[in-house]
Design an enzyme around this catalytic site. Structure first.
Site, PDB file in Angstrom:
ATOM      1  N   HIS A   7       2.453  40.011  -2.404  1.00 35.24           N
ATOM      2  CA  HIS A   7       1.442  39.008  -2.753  1.00 35.24           C
ATOM      3  C   HIS A   7       2.088  37.829  -3.468  1.00 35.24           C
ATOM      4  CE1 HIS A   7       1.507  41.395  -6.533  1.00 35.24           C
ATOM      5  NE2 HIS A   7       1.201  40.250  -7.123  1.00 35.24           N
ATOM      6  N   HIS A  65       4.415  33.976  -9.554  1.00 32.94           N
ATOM      7  CA  HIS A  65       5.522  34.842  -9.179  1.00 32.94           C
ATOM      8  C   HIS A  65       5.388  35.281  -7.729  1.00 32.94           C
ATOM      9  CE1 HIS A  65       2.428  37.758 -10.453  1.00 32.94           C
ATOM     10  NE2 HIS A  65       2.995  38.591  -9.610  1.00 32.94           N
ATOM     11  N   GLU A 111       8.466  40.359  -8.566  1.00 32.74           N
ATOM     12  CA  GLU A 111       7.790  41.627  -8.848  1.00 32.74           C
ATOM     13  C   GLU A 111       8.020  42.568  -7.680  1.00 32.74           C
ATOM     14  OE1 GLU A 111       3.232  43.407  -9.287  1.00 32.74           O
ATOM     15  OE2 GLU A 111       3.527  41.258  -9.024  1.00 32.74           O
TER      16      GLU A 111
END
Length: 136
Positions: A7, A65, A111
């Site tokens: 994502h 991010h 991430e």
């Protein structure tokens, strides 16, 4: 170990304006919205809009991010490898699914996330964020 893009989270200054831009103008499908954020999708892309406290979201990376998918069975080995190589972290996980938030050598916020938009929405339906409503 990483299996793909998971994502994209963008820090935004005006949640309503950004929600309208991505949903109405760009055609993203609204999934959920709450007081400080929203989830939208476009094909396989999961987009999170996160309200920034900064004067301009673009000036301060804030919560912007890039997240990559990782299988649960690879998560511990992956995070240990990064820790062993002194990769710096930038945030602790506080949401559904295991996540490891780390910086690349140039300071980009990354991430590794176990889970999907579907698993996040299912969790949020059990424990919604403040003001959250869903678009089913």
């Amino acid at each position: 170990m990483l299996t793909g893009f998971n994502h994209l989270t963008l820090a935004v200054n005006d949640l309503s304006r950004s929600f309208d831009f991505y949903s109405r103008l760009l055609g993203f499908r609204p999934e959920a919205i709450w007081n400080t954020g929203a989830y939208l999708s476009l094909g396989e892309l999961w987009l999170c809009l996160s309200l920034s406290n900064e004067k301009t979201a673009a000036q301060a990376a804030g919560y912007t991010h890039y997240a990559f998918s990782i299988r649960q069975q690879d998560f511990d080995e992956f995070t240990q490898r990064l820790s062993d190589n002194e990769v710096r972290t930038w945030k602790e996980n506080r949401s559904e699914g295991d996540s490891f938030y780390f910086l690349d050598p140039d300071g980009h916020q990354l991430e590794a996330h176990v889970g999907s938009l579907a698993s996040r929405l299912a969790e949020c339906k059990q424990k919604p964020y403040a003001g959250m409503r869903f678009f089913d």
